[in-house]
Write a protein that holds these residues in place. Structure first.
Motif: not given
Lengths: 349, 349
Positions: B173, B175, B177, B206, B208, B221-222
């Motif tokens: 999932k 993340r 941003g 997802n 954040i 974050c990813d």
């Protein structure tokens, strides 16, 4: 002699580090100024006593309320009018001092500077200017006060930034760049395109063109103008990347006995390098466009950083930068009126 | 088996480094794909011969014209239709291969991908996504294709970025941003405020929250979404700051005999650190939103970087990411139509 108003409350390490910083500034700059400390008097006296420093000849203005980082900025003129920050700004507005330094809430300081001290006449917007400690010192503005701006705002930021770097850093013709996503004149959004045209035509500004994010660290400009949104992202990205790389470097030197010995061998040049990158070394951020000097010191300022910010406020107050900007804004406005009058009476084509 | 179309012309070090990179990719990924090299055939054969590498089983499509970094992007579909880049993209569009990798002119590759290969159906905008080599790998998009975007564009970028990181990096999932000048939901311009609201409401993402420039390197974050202007400034600022600090570090180790010895003592962990920061290690930038995989390798790619970009194109083609995005876009559009139909027949309040 200049009178400096120092808000010693607010910020992550206040009042301990701020009072110590103020005492260090008084020791270093001494007779160049008179000093007024605004904040909790018993705490100030206690910290001075612990530091075995005399407060003779220093005025202390006692305040009880403090604006925190979580407070809504407008509290500076509403619910917390009796705070150290509001008091300091009011004293500046009323002529009881010549400059204010504060580590407090940036939004509140900007709001208070605008509403209590007021903008320079004829200027559209004030902006927060930060010094980037890269190959050279680069004044970046705006870094957060105005998330949306016009090309005229950017032109005025450029002018103010150049005067600041000329007066405080002794750079004769500061090189002004426009932060953009490419160097060609058509790059960016319509805002950057329009700003490029205006800056190119303004003889009072030494405009060197568009500057990309990776060019800034190479020392191509002394002043870098942008909107407050992009400026804030850029400033924090430089800070964050720097911190990250220094953390990786720490791991390198912690990797086994060899790393620790290597560290001792390069300790001196390494400290010099860290000092070069340390935002605490560059002092604070001037709120350019306010009619009197207001300096925002970093919220996490230690005593040394706060001392440097006080030194900067003193230099700013002594520099005549605000007087030069004020005169120029009046002149521009006068010229604009004349141009308009000429255009109004000119025969229609 | 996948067929990779490799444009070996264009870029600062083409065709030497790109052909060598392609040969290295063929040696490493071998039977996972078939390889088609597009470019100047005599030059390709000469470089392969010098590298003592066989071209058996590799298709070479000879082209003479090359799009340079100075060319206007639209030349890819106008004056330079016979260039290696245009040819590669046309072959991809016509089903002669499954992915294109190129080091060429970014604007031309984006324009060609849009006009020749075409966008995913129902998607509003394609974007250029770059991997930042920070504490974790962060997919930043858009980094330059769309200097102005809407909140819906940002929502679609977020969705595409998350699918990419899930499929290619195995993050369940990812993340997501939103790049902003503060963490609170009201921060930024009206664009960021509206995007924040949309991203918060989308269950397929997802989200954040807002991410400040100095938080990205901490691994929060990813996927990081932003407009192409801010993304470009941010990406280049990270690159530039990294390069600058590494140059200062070089001086530290060059400072006298002690520095040189210290360097030898930490050479291994230092190389590891440099590798960690090296954008050449992360492959290329996918143009997300194009109906087939198109990967832009950095213009200054050396053989290793180009090999990594080819590996990434192969993983992208094998991943099923585009199929998932395509299905989702069709579903969203279908749902929107239904919502609209429901709203149209609903009684007015």
């Amino acid at each position: 002699m200049m009178k400096l108003i120092i808000d010693v409350m607010g910020g992550d390490k206040a009042p301990e580090e701020t009072v110590r910083g103020a005492l260090a500034a008084i020791a270093e700059y001494g007779s160049r100024a008179e000093y007024i400390l605004v904040g909790d008097e018993p705490q100030i006296r206690k910290i001075a006593e612990e530091a075995a420093a005399s407060l003779d000849g220093i005025r202390i203005v006692h305040t009880e309320s403090v604006i925190t980082m979580e407070d809504n900025p407008v509290c500076v003129v509403r619910t917390k009018k009796d705070s150290s920050m509001s008091t300091a700004l009011r004293m500046l507005a009323e002529g009881e001092g010549d400059a204010v330094v504060s580590t407090g809430n940036t939004g509140a300081l900007f709001t208070g500077a605008m509403l209590i001290v007021k903008k320079i006449k004829h200027l559209q917007r004030a902006g927060i200017a930060s010094i980037l400690p890269l190959k050279n010192h680069v004044l970046l503005l705006d870094t957060g006060a105005n998330v949306e701006v016009t090309e005229e705002n950017l032109e005025q930021f450029a002018y103010m930034g150049a005067v600041y770097m000329k007066k405080l850093y002794g750079i004769k013709k500061p090189r002004v760049g426009l932060l953009n996503n490419g160097t060609e004149s058509h790059k960016g959004t319509p805002l950057q395109q329009a700003a490029y045209a205006r800056l190119s035509e303004n003889d009072a500004i030494n405009f060197i063109g568009n500057v990309e994010g990776n060019m800034v660290s190479r020392g191509v400009c002394d002043v870098l103008v942008t909107d407050g949104f992009t400026g804030n992202v850029f400033l924090k990205s430089v800070e964050g990347t720097g911190k990250y790389i220094l953390s990786l470097l720490k791991e390198v030197f912690l990797s086994g006995a060899a790393g620790k010995i290597a560290y001792l061998m390069v300790k001196a040049p390494l400290s010099k390098m860290k000092k070069q990158l340390d935002p605490n070394e560059t002092g604070g951020a001037p709120i350019l466009g306010i009619s009197k000097p207001v300096i925002k010191a970093h919220g996490s300022s230690n005593a040394k950083a706060f001392k440097n910010a006080i030194g900067q406020a003193l230099s700013y107050a002594e520099s005549g930068a605000i007087e030069e900007i004020t005169a120029a804004m009046a002149e521009f406005t006068e010229k604009k009126k004349e141009d308009k009058a000429t255009a109004d009476v000119a025969p229609q084509a």
